[in-house]
Design a protein around this motif. Structure first.
Motif, mmCIF file in Angstrom:
data_model
loop_
_atom_site.group_PDB
_atom_site.id
_atom_site.type_symbol
_atom_site.label_atom_id
_atom_site.label_comp_id
_atom_site.label_asym_id
_atom_site.label_seq_id
_atom_site.Cartn_x
_atom_site.Cartn_y
_atom_site.Cartn_z
ATOM 1 N N ILE A 523 0.019 -16.345 12.201
ATOM 2 C CA ILE A 523 1.444 -16.421 12.485
ATOM 3 C C ILE A 523 2.033 -17.610 11.735
ATOM 4 N N ARG A 524 3.161 -17.369 11.059
ATOM 5 C CA ARG A 524 3.845 -18.429 10.319
ATOM 6 C C ARG A 524 5.243 -17.944 9.976
ATOM 7 N N PRO A 525 6.196 -18.841 9.769
ATOM 8 C CA PRO A 525 7.550 -18.425 9.373
ATOM 9 C C PRO A 525 7.603 -18.111 7.887
ATOM 10 N N GLY A 526 8.591 -17.325 7.512
ATOM 11 C CA GLY A 526 8.780 -16.979 6.118
ATOM 12 C C GLY A 526 7.991 -15.766 5.696
ATOM 13 N N PHE A 527 8.592 -15.004 4.751
ATOM 14 C CA PHE A 527 7.966 -13.792 4.220
ATOM 15 C C PHE A 527 7.511 -12.870 5.359
ATOM 16 N N GLU A 528 8.422 -12.628 6.246
ATOM 17 C CA GLU A 528 8.106 -11.809 7.424
ATOM 18 C C GLU A 528 7.901 -10.346 7.069
ATOM 19 N N GLU A 529 8.242 -9.965 5.848
ATOM 20 C CA GLU A 529 8.000 -8.574 5.448
ATOM 21 C C GLU A 529 6.513 -8.250 5.426
ATOM 22 N N PHE A 530 5.664 -9.248 5.236
ATOM 23 C CA PHE A 530 4.223 -8.996 5.185
ATOM 24 C C PHE A 530 3.604 -8.948 6.582
ATOM 25 N N VAL A 531 3.838 -9.962 7.387
ATOM 26 C CA VAL A 531 3.312 -9.995 8.756
ATOM 27 C C VAL A 531 4.354 -10.669 9.651
ATOM 28 N N THR A 532 4.626 -10.021 10.771
ATOM 29 C CA THR A 532 5.545 -10.577 11.761
ATOM 30 C C THR A 532 4.891 -10.478 13.132
ATOM 31 N N VAL A 533 4.846 -11.605 13.830
ATOM 32 C CA VAL A 533 4.259 -11.651 15.168
ATOM 33 C C VAL A 533 5.326 -12.152 16.128
ATOM 34 N N THR A 534 5.636 -11.339 17.134
ATOM 35 C CA THR A 534 6.611 -11.713 18.166
ATOM 36 C C THR A 534 5.928 -11.681 19.521
ATOM 37 N N HIS A 535 6.352 -12.600 20.353
ATOM 38 C CA HIS A 535 5.743 -12.720 21.675
ATOM 39 C C HIS A 535 6.826 -12.633 22.738
ATOM 40 N N ASP A 550 0.795 -2.222 8.606
ATOM 41 C CA ASP A 550 0.903 -0.780 8.396
ATOM 42 C C ASP A 550 -0.201 -0.265 7.478
ATOM 43 N N VAL A 551 -0.552 -1.059 6.460
ATOM 44 C CA VAL A 551 -1.637 -0.637 5.569
ATOM 45 C C VAL A 551 -2.953 -0.561 6.323
ATOM 46 N N PHE A 552 -3.239 -1.536 7.172
ATOM 47 C CA PHE A 552 -4.489 -1.520 7.935
ATOM 48 C C PHE A 552 -4.517 -0.352 8.918
ATOM 49 N N ASP A 553 -3.413 -0.107 9.604
ATOM 50 C CA ASP A 553 -3.374 1.025 10.537
ATOM 51 C C ASP A 553 -3.593 2.341 9.813
ATOM 52 N N ALA A 554 -2.993 2.491 8.637
ATOM 53 C CA ALA A 554 -3.173 3.730 7.880
ATOM 54 C C ALA A 554 -4.621 3.892 7.440
ATOM 55 N N ALA A 555 -5.268 2.791 7.057
ATOM 56 C CA ALA A 555 -6.677 2.877 6.647
ATOM 57 C C ALA A 555 -7.577 3.234 7.815
ATOM 58 N N MET A 556 -7.336 2.676 8.969
ATOM 59 C CA MET A 556 -8.177 2.981 10.128
ATOM 60 C C MET A 556 -8.006 4.426 10.569
ATOM 61 N N MET A 853 1.208 5.085 0.851
ATOM 62 C CA MET A 853 1.422 3.720 0.393
ATOM 63 C C MET A 853 2.843 3.531 -0.125
ATOM 64 N N ALA A 854 3.370 4.524 -0.822
ATOM 65 C CA ALA A 854 4.741 4.429 -1.310
ATOM 66 C C ALA A 854 5.741 4.406 -0.162
ATOM 67 N N GLN A 855 5.450 5.145 0.866
ATOM 68 C CA GLN A 855 6.334 5.131 2.029
ATOM 69 C C GLN A 855 6.321 3.776 2.727
ATOM 70 N N ILE A 856 5.140 3.148 2.809
ATOM 71 C CA ILE A 856 5.061 1.827 3.436
ATOM 72 C C ILE A 856 5.827 0.787 2.616
ATOM 73 N N GLU A 857 5.676 0.837 1.306
ATOM 74 C CA GLU A 857 6.411 -0.100 0.457
ATOM 75 C C GLU A 857 7.910 0.146 0.538
#
Length: 1099
Positions: A523-535, A550-556, A853-857
């Protein structure tokens, strides 16, 4: 002996027992008899025989324990010329086995049968082996004591056995000490070898080759982890180093090794199996004896470890005894894969098996009901045959035994007796080679050569063969059939796995110690398009989203099986802030606090020492971003930029050089490069050279050397002009993005500030590149980065390409600058050797190659951008330099130099008389050569053609004049030595030196001759016309060569009259003489032709 030929026992009062057996019961077709004498423990042995031949001398008395002697009789054995018989030589051989071990009894029975068959089929052999047996009591100490007794007391020459690797370990040292070969047919541990004990001979295959078989099976089915289970003795541990090496070659690993004691109780085995069951690996390799394996599988079946999803592979320690296991053990091993030593089927093998069964019944050997003959018995049979063959060879070479120690102490190992025949017997055994029951018997480095293994699947009441393994072909469905298949599955028959399923187990499961995989998220601020964690503090729930998630979920979801997992934020428990850097989070996977890490984690080398990464799913590399400066610069002189000034100067010099070269080659032979002043000639040459840039030259070159140079030079000019055009076009048409800084070294040299993302590894990269830590600035989000660049707080920023692409899509005043520092890209983190890793990597490839992958991007990076080509990497078109074309200049320079050398050499060769005239000063010769070079080369074909055209015109004019007679010309007899002037280099004759020429002897035709016929007149006119052309050609040549005055006037009044004017210069007077001489010659020729025609007319 009864009527059926079976054993019949008789008890005598002399305390010993005699068994009389027809040899036909042991070997078909022979009528000899075998006497087997068992000595009583109370009295010495006495010898009896069925024949009258002398008995062999009795052996030395034994203290205790029984021994047996084999002496098949034959009427011709030992016979001499006078009818007497010699006894066969006795060779004492010891045999150590456990009398209560059915495997040892089986092997000893095969040894007995081998010796009986060998001597029955070779009755003429002079040696006979006497077996002395000792019971090892299935104990290491008992085997060592038995070997010491046989060596010291019995003085055996070789020992067959012992049975196990543990027993053989100490016995081999005794054999080496006493030089007694120890021939074992059942000790298979690789720890025993002839390199450690030279007198150890293994008449069996060691276990090391099985490691390759098991590794091939693991690789064929794609398993990545294997748990090994073995007994903690020499036999169990011997194969482990070879298994590790074989697994390492196929990128498989052994996460855990289970070591069981040979004295372990059922509860201890059960506890170990429970421990293994909690692990995620489900592929097990078992290496132990058949008895220990039966206990292990009975307990494993009870705890459910032979159900679906498990894989069990056993070595030939169990696999060779599958046919001898009881039905309950077979039932507990359903679905197990076993490795067996393959024995080719043969008729003699089937006959031997039947004979062995008969002997077991006749001898009333106490064996288990399920016991069957296996490869151990066959190895024992072949080992006995090999020993008998070797004994016969050594018997023919020298005496058998010489004791070097007469010490009565039999327990002092330092003073053990040494056999002098041992080395020869050992070498004879090692060189023995024959086709035995188990296959080819051939020893390599003291042990049996590796052969074929068969893979057996335990199904129902027995094992079913599914394939074979050979050192050359590996795994195959059938022997001697090479099938090339592109299928990832092995070419084996269908396997029924544990749980009665034909689906190949994946080899691992989620550990039973947890229900879901714990996936750590940073968790960190900035570039939230890659990873966002809310509590949510109210519900105490954590929501994770972003591109990486989303990429990890699609792979699993693409995995062929279900894996439960949950995301866990890497935060401090009190305030929900980041608990550390990315390296801190990755270390949690190494310490097994997290099962994986998902996010914008970069794959770098130092992290790969502790964790494994999946296939990257983003672009890789670290790039520099700098502000863009104003590109409205003065472009008036842009046409000079495509080439560097060095290339401009070099090209100009070569143009001048080519011009000089063409003038040098063409000046003497080409009028286009002559005439006018020297400046005019220089201008013509330079004009021709520079016109080659646009291929507009008008002058023609006639020299072959000049043509060759021009062709090569035009090729170079073509490449230069095309390269110049392309570079200039690029500069004028491509948008030029001018960055403020183009080199990181400039920033380092000027001491500029550089930025990088907070918590990123880029900071360490910048320090490695030479930047001081005080010159580095961090940022946490794109807005802060834009402010730092606009304010000038930093001159540039270094970060990974995905971050910079996102940044440049929002801010247009910046651009990327090369070079790019390569990294692995973003990847997901798993523990070292995780079985999930290959499957997840394949799933990532499926996602990135598809539309998902194109849809995720599109979902996370689809916001419109007002910047055009803002993410393009800025690059200034570099000018072309000499280094790009030095090869072309080298080629044209080489050809030009060769042309100059050839042309100069030819000219000096032509003027070699002047060059070699030693009477003239050197400067005079040089001046004459320069004058000669400046003159035309009239011998060249271009000038000859021009002169021929001029002579033809003059001759046509002469032929049109009226025909008149003219008096004959006088002769000219001036000597040649008076006609040479060295000042001008040619022959002339002044008028005062020319004597008067006498008239020709016959200038007019006779009066009685008829006038010439028309044919003769035409011939005469043609000859005269040609003569005039030659005379005119000589005149024109003289005018060209000398031109120092007015040439004599030529008066042509008709074809038969020529007159010359004396108004000529001295240079022309010689030509007049030459012309008059030519006229006299022509008169003579014409007169001869006239007379010939008249003679022909008269006839």
């Amino acid at each position: 002996m009864n009527s059926n030929g079976y054993f019949q026992q008789y008890q005598f009062t002399h305390h010993f027992q005699i068994e009389i057996t027809p040899t036909a019961a042991l070997y078909e077709g022979m009528s000899n008899f075998l006497i087997i004498v068992e000595e009583s423990e109370m009295m010495p042995l006495r010898w009896e025989s069925l024949s009258q031949s002398p008995a062999p001398p009795p052996p030395s008395p034994a203290a205790s324990s029984s021994h047996r002697h084999f002496f098949p009789r034959h009427p011709h054995v030992g016979s001499t010329s006078n009818g007497s018989n010699d006894s066969n030589a006795e060779v004492k051989v010891g045999a150590i086995y456990g009398e209560k071990d059915w495997i040892g009894v089986m092997g000893f029975t095969c040894v007995q049968m081998a010796l009986s068959d060998f001597y029955a089929s070779n009755p003429h052999y002079k040696s006979r082996i006497s077996l002395y047996t000792r019971n090892s009591n299935q104990d290491v100490v008992g085997a060592a004591g038995a070997a010491l007794y046989l060596i010291e007391e019995v003085e055996v020459k070789a020992i067959l056995g012992p049975m196990t690797s543990m027993e053989a370990e100490f016995v081999t040292f005794l054999g080496a000490k006493a030089q007694v070969p120890i021939v074992s047919y059942s000790a298979t541990s690789p720890f025993l070898s002839s390199t450690q004990s030279p007198y150890f001979v293994r008449a069996a295959q060691d276990d090391s080759t099985q490691a390759q078989v098991i590794a091939a099976m693991v690789q064929a089915y794609g398993w990545r982890e294997v748990v090994t289970i073995h007994i903690d003795n020499e036999y169990g541990e011997g194969i482990m180093p070879y298994l590790m090496d074989s697994f390492q070659q196929i990128s498989a690993r052994i996460p855990y090794t289970s070591v069981l004691s040979s004295y372990a109780s059922d509860d201890q085995i059960l506890e170990e199996l429970y421990k293994i069951q909690t692990m995620q690996t489900r592929v097990f390799v078992v290496h132990m004896s058949a008895n220990d394996g039966s206990r292990l599988f009975a307990i494993a079946n009870k705890v459910g470890m032979l159900s679906e999803g498990y894989v069990w592979i056993v070595t030939n320690g169990v696999g060779n005894f599958l046919d001898s296991l009881d039905p309950d053990t077979i039932e507990n091993m359903q679905g197990v894969l076993a490795v067996q030593t393959y024995v080719p089927k043969a008729q003699k093998l089937d006959n031997f098996i039947n004979r062995w069964k008969l002997k077991i019944q006749e001898d009333r050997v106490n064996l288990p009901k399920s016991a069957k003959l296996n490869v151990i018995g066959l190895w024992a049979y072949d080992a006995a045959l090999a020993l008998a063959r070797a004994v016969e060879k050594v018997f023919n070479m020298s005496s058998f035994f010489v004791s070097t120690n007469n010490n009565s102490s039999s327990t002092d190992l330092d003073r053990i007796k040494v056999s002098q025949i041992g080395p020869k017997l050992l070498q004879a055994i090692l060189r023995t080679k024959f086709e035995g029951l188990a296959g080819l018997f051939s020893l390599n480095e003291g042990q049996l050569l590796s052969s074929t293994y068969q893979i057996v699947n335990v199904i129902g009441n027995s094992g079913r063969g599914i394939g074979f393994w050979t050192p050359d072909d590996g795994l195959s469905r059938d022997l001697n059939i090479s099938i090339q298949s592109n299928s990832p599955t092995p070419n084996l028959r269908t396997i029924i796995w544990p749980g009665d399923t034909s689906s190949v187990p994946k080899g691992w499961v989620i550990p039973t110690s947890g229900t879901k995989l714990k996936i750590g998220v940073h968790i960190r601020p900035g570039f939230e398009e890659f990873v966002t964690v809310t509590h949510d503090a109210i519900t105490n729930t954590t929501l994770v989203s972003g591109y990486c998630i989303d990429v990890f979920d699609a792979a699993m979801r693409r995995l062929p099986y279900y894996v439960p997992y949950e995301y866990v934020a890497f935060v401090k428990p009190d305030n929900f802030t980041s608990a550390g850097s990315y390296d801190d989070l990755i270390s949690q996977v190494y310490f097994k606090k997290y099962d994986a890490v998902v996010g914008d984690v970069t794959i770098i080398a130092n992290r790969s020492h502790y964790v494994d990464f999946t296939q990257p799913y983003t672009d890789s590399g670290v790039i520099m971003v700098v502000p863009v400066k104003d590109s409205n610069i003065n472009r008036a002189w842009i046409f000079l930029k495509p080439l560097t000034w060095e290339l401009w100067v070099t090209s100009f010099c070569f143009f001048v050089f080519i011009a000089f070269l063409l003038w040098l080659l063409e000046h003497r032979i080409n009028d286009d490069f002559r005439g006018g002043s020297l400046l005019q000639q220089i201008g013509t040459s330079l004009y021709y050279s520079f016109c080659t840039m646009v291929f507009a030259q008008r002058e023609n070159v006639v020299s072959n050397l000049a043509r060759l140079v021009v062709v090569v030079w035009m090729f170079v000019v073509l490449i230069l002009t095309q390269s110049y055009t392309a570079s200039l076009t690029s500069m004028l048409t491509v948008q030029q993005i001018q960055p403020t800084v183009t080199d990181l070294n400039v920033l380092l040299k000027n001491g500029e500030y550089v930025g990088y993302q907070e918590g990123s590894f880029v900071g360490e990269l910048l320090i490695q590149l030479g930047f001081k830590e005080t010159k580095l600035r961090t940022y946490s989000d794109p807005e802060q980065l834009d402010e730092l660049l606009r304010s000038g707080s930093i001159a540039a920023v270094l970060d990974e390409i995905p971050y910079m692409n996102l940044f440049l899509s929002k801010y247009c005043s910046y651009t990327m600058v090369q070079p790019t520092y390569k990294t692995g890209g973003f990847g997901f983190v798993f523990p070292l050797g995780s079985p999930l890793l290959p499957d997840v990597s394949r799933a990532i490839l499926n996602v990135t190659e598809g539309h998902e992958m194109a849809q995720i991007e599109q979902k996370w990076f689809s916001q419109p951008s007002s910047c055009h080509n803002s993410s393009a990497i800025a690059s200034t078109t570099s000018s072309l330099g000499v280094d790009s074309f030095w090869g072309l200049f080298l080629i044209v320079g080489t050809f030009a130099s060769i042309a100059i050398c050839i042309s100069t050499g030819m000219f000096l060769h032509e003027q070699r008389r002047i060059l070699m005239c030693s009477d003239l000063p050197i400067f005079t010769r040089i001046r004459i050569l320069a004058r000669k070079f400046d003159q035309r080369d009239l011998k060249f074909y271009t000038f000859r053609k021009a002169e021929q055209r001029q002579v033809g015109i003059a001759a046509d004019a002469i032929s049109s004049a009226p025909k008149t007679d003219f008096p004959p010309s006088p002769r000219n007899d001036i000597p040649k030595e008076q006609l040479f002037n060295p000042d001008i280099g040619t022959a002339i004759a002044p008028p005062e030196l020319r004597p008067a020429l006498p008239p020709p002897p016959l200038s007019q035709p006779p009066e009685n001759l008829h006038p010439p016929s028309p044919s003769f007149v035409s011939v005469k006119e043609q000859i005269l016309r040609q003569s005039l052309r030659s005379l005119l050609h000589c005149t024109l040549r003289a005018m060209t060569d000398y031109g120092d005055g007015k040439l004599c006037a030529i008066d042509i009044s008709g074809p038969d009259a020529l007159s010359f004017s004396n108004e000529a210069s001295p240079s022309a007077s010689f030509l007049i003489c030459q012309a008059e001489t030519l006229k006299q010659i022509l008169d003579i020729v014409l007169l001869g032709l006239w007379q010939r025609e008249e003679n022909a007319t008269r006839k």
